[in-house]
Scaffold this motif. Structure first.
Motif, PDB file in Angstrom:
ATOM      1  N   THR A 149       5.912  55.008  32.979  1.00 12.09           N
ATOM      2  CA  THR A 149       5.302  54.343  34.129  1.00 12.09           C
ATOM      3  C   THR A 149       4.614  53.044  33.708  1.00 12.09           C
ATOM      4  N   GLN A 150       4.737  52.020  34.530  1.00 10.28           N
ATOM      5  CA  GLN A 150       4.098  50.731  34.273  1.00 10.28           C
ATOM      6  C   GLN A 150       2.810  50.603  35.091  1.00 10.28           C
ATOM      7  N   TRP A 151       1.832  49.859  34.558  1.00 14.81           N
ATOM      8  CA  TRP A 151       0.557  49.718  35.252  1.00 14.81           C
ATOM      9  C   TRP A 151      -0.043  48.349  34.989  1.00 14.81           C
ATOM     10  N   LEU A 152      -1.038  48.019  35.802  1.00 13.81           N
ATOM     11  CA  LEU A 152      -1.730  46.737  35.684  1.00 13.81           C
ATOM     12  C   LEU A 152      -3.213  46.953  35.462  1.00 13.81           C
ATOM     13  N   ALA A 153      -3.817  46.085  34.663  1.00 15.45           N
ATOM     14  CA  ALA A 153      -5.274  46.066  34.561  1.00 15.45           C
ATOM     15  C   ALA A 153      -5.859  45.688  35.919  1.00 15.45           C
ATOM     16  N   ALA A 159      -5.421  40.080  41.365  1.00 18.82           N
ATOM     17  CA  ALA A 159      -4.870  38.731  41.520  1.00 18.82           C
ATOM     18  C   ALA A 159      -3.456  38.729  42.078  1.00 18.82           C
ATOM     19  N   LEU A 160      -2.878  39.911  42.257  1.00 15.95           N
ATOM     20  CA  LEU A 160      -1.490  40.010  42.690  1.00 15.95           C
ATOM     21  C   LEU A 160      -1.391  39.938  44.207  1.00 15.95           C
ATOM     22  N   ALA A 161      -0.604  38.995  44.706  1.00 19.08           N
ATOM     23  CA  ALA A 161      -0.384  38.885  46.146  1.00 19.08           C
ATOM     24  C   ALA A 161       0.458  40.062  46.623  1.00 19.08           C
ATOM     25  N   PRO A 162       0.250  40.527  47.852  1.00 19.51           N
ATOM     26  CA  PRO A 162       1.020  41.655  48.371  1.00 19.51           C
ATOM     27  C   PRO A 162       2.525  41.421  48.267  1.00 19.51           C
ATOM     28  N   GLY A 163       3.224  42.392  47.657  1.00 16.16           N
ATOM     29  CA  GLY A 163       4.669  42.308  47.531  1.00 16.16           C
ATOM     30  C   GLY A 163       5.170  41.412  46.416  1.00 16.16           C
ATOM     31  N   ALA A 164       4.260  40.731  45.728  1.00 21.23           N
ATOM     32  CA  ALA A 164       4.670  39.800  44.669  1.00 21.23           C
ATOM     33  C   ALA A 164       4.921  40.547  43.362  1.00 21.23           C
ATOM     34  N   GLU A 165       5.696  39.931  42.492  1.00 22.77           N
ATOM     35  CA  GLU A 165       5.948  40.480  41.157  1.00 22.77           C
ATOM     36  C   GLU A 165       4.959  39.840  40.187  1.00 22.77           C
ATOM     37  N   PRO A 166       4.228  40.622  39.418  1.00 19.48           N
ATOM     38  CA  PRO A 166       3.249  40.046  38.491  1.00 19.48           C
ATOM     39  C   PRO A 166       3.936  39.386  37.303  1.00 19.48           C
ATOM     40  N   PRO A 167       3.248  38.504  36.604  1.00 18.37           N
ATOM     41  CA  PRO A 167       3.805  37.947  35.374  1.00 18.37           C
ATOM     42  C   PRO A 167       4.144  39.072  34.403  1.00 18.37           C
ATOM     43  N   ALA A 168       5.286  38.947  33.751  1.00 14.64           N
ATOM     44  CA  ALA A 168       5.743  40.020  32.860  1.00 14.64           C
ATOM     45  C   ALA A 168       4.724  40.344  31.775  1.00 14.64           C
TER      46      ALA A 168
END
Length: 234
Positions: A149-153, A159-168
């Motif tokens: 599973t992948q996760w974000l701090a 900082a992530l806009a709805p539906g956007a892909e975060p920087p790799a």
């Protein structure tokens, strides 16, 4: 038939261990007690980095059915029966039943609950590929085969806009075989944001265990059942 590939003596480090510092709201340790940290208010992700997790040969995963059961904590026989009914090889069923039973018992004791909802699924699609937080209190996820599973701090998720892909570079991954507790919206105002890793077109398959607290009114689900609920993110 599925075969046991053995025990993993030294799993490769997940990318975030090599490249990214751990944020303060996440905890990791090479012992089971690492999971206890999920009870602390600032913590929304706790990871047990295992060196002896079962390693599964994915070659025969198309011969088994998904499992969905609701059982009392410590009901190892019910887990064994579900694995057998789903078509798992006898030796692998014994190995998985022991591991799942241990994890379910630890999860139930930590959260002080009597019943758990267990799913074991073969994943070959990009379902749940959008980053999100779950509407649960705490969820256990362990990927036995394939990418974790992948996760974000928290800061990256905010900082992530709805539906956007975060920087790799901001995407972190749980290592295969490690056990992670994800705090959800029902227990935190800052739940952990995560997703299933996109795998379509890669040839990858995943075998994923998900354990949730069972709802008081939640009945047991049959092996191979579609589910008693919407499928959980993993």
């Amino acid at each position: 038939m599925l075969q046991i590939a053995g025990l993993n003596p030294s799993p490769p480090p997940a990318p975030f261990l090599a490249d990214l510092a751990w944020p303060g709201h996440a905890r990791i340790a090479a012992r089971g007690q690492a999971l206890d940290a999920i009870l602390a208010d600032p913590v929304n992700l706790a990871v047990w980095q295992r060196s002896d997790a079962p390693v599964i040969d994915v070659g025969g995963l198309d011969t088994v059915e998904d499992i969905a059961v609701v059982v009392p904590a410590g009901a190892g026989a019910a887990i064994s029966d579900a694995l057998a009914a789903a078509g798992y090889d006898d030796a692998l069923a014994v190995l998985l039943a022991h591991d799942i039973g241990e994890l379910a018992g630890r999860f139930a004791a930590l959260l002080r609950i009597e019943r758990v909802a267990i799913r074991l699924e073969v994943v070959e699609t990009d379902a749940c590929r959008r980053f999100h937080a779950d509407y649960v209190a705490v969820r256990l996820i362990c990927t036995y085969a394939g990418p974790g599973t992948q996760w974000l701090a928290n800061d990256d998720a905010a900082a992530l806009a709805p539906g956007a892909e975060p920087p790799a570079a901001t995407i972190r991954s749980i290592a295969t075989g490690d056990v992670a507790l994800f705090k959800g919206r029902d227990r935190s105002d800052t739940p952990i944001v995560h997703r299933s890793p996109p795998i379509v077109g890669t040839g990858a398959r995943r075998l994923v265990l998900v354990i949730d607290p069972a709802r008081p009114d939640q009945p047991a689900a049959a092996t191979g059942s579609a589910s008693t609920d919407a499928k959980p993110a993993r």
